[in-house]
Design an enzyme around this catalytic site. Structure first.
Site, short mmCIF file in Angstrom:
data_model
loop_
_atom_site.label_atom_id
_atom_site.label_comp_id
_atom_site.label_asym_id
_atom_site.label_seq_id
_atom_site.Cartn_x
_atom_site.Cartn_y
_atom_site.Cartn_z
N ALA A 57 0.86 -1.18 0.00
CA ALA A 57 0.00 0.00 0.00
C ALA A 57 0.90 1.23 0.00
O ALA A 57 1.71 1.41 0.91
CB ALA A 57 -0.91 0.00 1.22
N VAL A 83 4.42 -1.25 3.44
CA VAL A 83 4.35 0.16 3.07
C VAL A 83 5.22 0.41 1.84
O VAL A 83 6.41 0.12 1.83
CB VAL A 83 4.79 1.07 4.23
CG1 VAL A 83 4.75 2.54 3.80
CG2 VAL A 83 3.88 0.85 5.44
N LYS A 84 4.60 0.96 0.82
CA LYS A 84 5.27 1.21 -0.46
C LYS A 84 5.76 2.65 -0.49
O LYS A 84 4.98 3.59 -0.29
CB LYS A 84 4.29 0.93 -1.59
CG LYS A 84 4.91 0.66 -2.95
CD LYS A 84 3.80 0.20 -3.90
CE LYS A 84 4.30 -0.04 -5.29
NZ LYS A 84 3.18 -0.41 -6.19
N LEU A 85 7.07 2.81 -0.79
CA LEU A 85 7.71 4.12 -0.75
C LEU A 85 8.46 4.37 -2.05
O LEU A 85 9.03 3.44 -2.63
CB LEU A 85 8.71 4.18 0.41
CG LEU A 85 8.17 3.88 1.81
CD1 LEU A 85 9.31 3.50 2.74
CD2 LEU A 85 7.43 5.11 2.34
#
EC number: 2.2.1.2
Length: 234
Positions: A57, A83-85
């Protein structure tokens, strides 16, 4: 190599997950917008469909402080969230901070080996090289995957290489041969992967032979024909 599906459309996830091949799901803001659904609601529904699977996400903040705050909030939605960064200085800073708190991360928009090494040093769980977009520049996306994987193996780096921007089944083959740990694949490409004209031709031939054996039409399934099928090989 594991398969993720790259979509936020729940019906697509449900269909491909029924095949028994999915290990996770990747989403991004564009996919969430296209789905027309609430972000948190979609993530929760995906988690129910793919229990135990990684769900990427993506944050929308551009500064490190904002990414860290948003990343913590998103990670709290469900234990399966990754967590997508973005692979930017701020993204790397956020990756380091979130990783130090035990939050899994996927550093995305990777287009070079040096970028991948930086993501790994920042503690990324996954790094996502974009195969199709690299190909668009005239370079070889699968070769980028191979070089990143080789560097990780030589350096005993545990970050997983997640091949993204998959456009067609051959990209999946290339990613597997290049050593990618995961490929995240759009729904359309999954449906292309499962089909082959010789598979259908073989099935049609088997069913035609079965119909002749039973004196039935080719559409009559063996379960309705009333006798044991004759196995035909080849």
């Amino acid at each position: 190599m594991e398969f993720f599906i790259d979509t936020a459309i729940v019906d697509e996830i449900r269909e491909i997950n029924a095949w028994g091949v999915l290990s996770g799901v990747t989403t991004n803001p564009s996919l969430i917008v296209a789905s027309g659904r609430d972000f948190k609601e979609v993530i929760g529904e995906i988690a129910e469909l793919v229990p135990g699977g990684a769900i990427s996400a993506e944050v929308t903040a551009l500064d490190a402080e904002g990414m860290i705050k948003e990343g913590k909030d998103v990670a709290a939605w469900h234990k399966q969230v990754v967590v997508k960064l973005p692979l930017t200085p701020a993204g790397l800073q956020a990756c380091k901070a979130l990783t130090s708190e035990g939050i899994k991360t996927n550093v995305t928009l990777c287009f070079s080996v040096p970028q991948a090494l930086l993501a790994a040093r920042a503690g990324a769980t996954y790094v996502s090289p974009f195969v199709g977009r690299v190909d668009d520049t005239g370079w070889d996306g699968s070769e980028l995957i191979r070089q990143i994987k080789e560097a990780f193996v030589l350096g005993d780096i545990q970050t997983k290489v997640l091949a993204a921007s998959i456009r067609h089944p051959q990209h999946v083959v290339q990613a597997a041969l290049a050593g990618a740990d995961v490929a995240t694949i759009p729904y359309k490409v999954f449906t292309q992967m499962v089909k082959h004209p010789l598979t259908q031709a073989g099935l049609d031939s088997f069913m035609a032979d079965w119909a002749k054996r039973q004196g039935a039409s080719p559409e009559t399934p063996p379960s309705e024909a009333g006798t044991n099928p004759v196995k035909k090989e080849g």
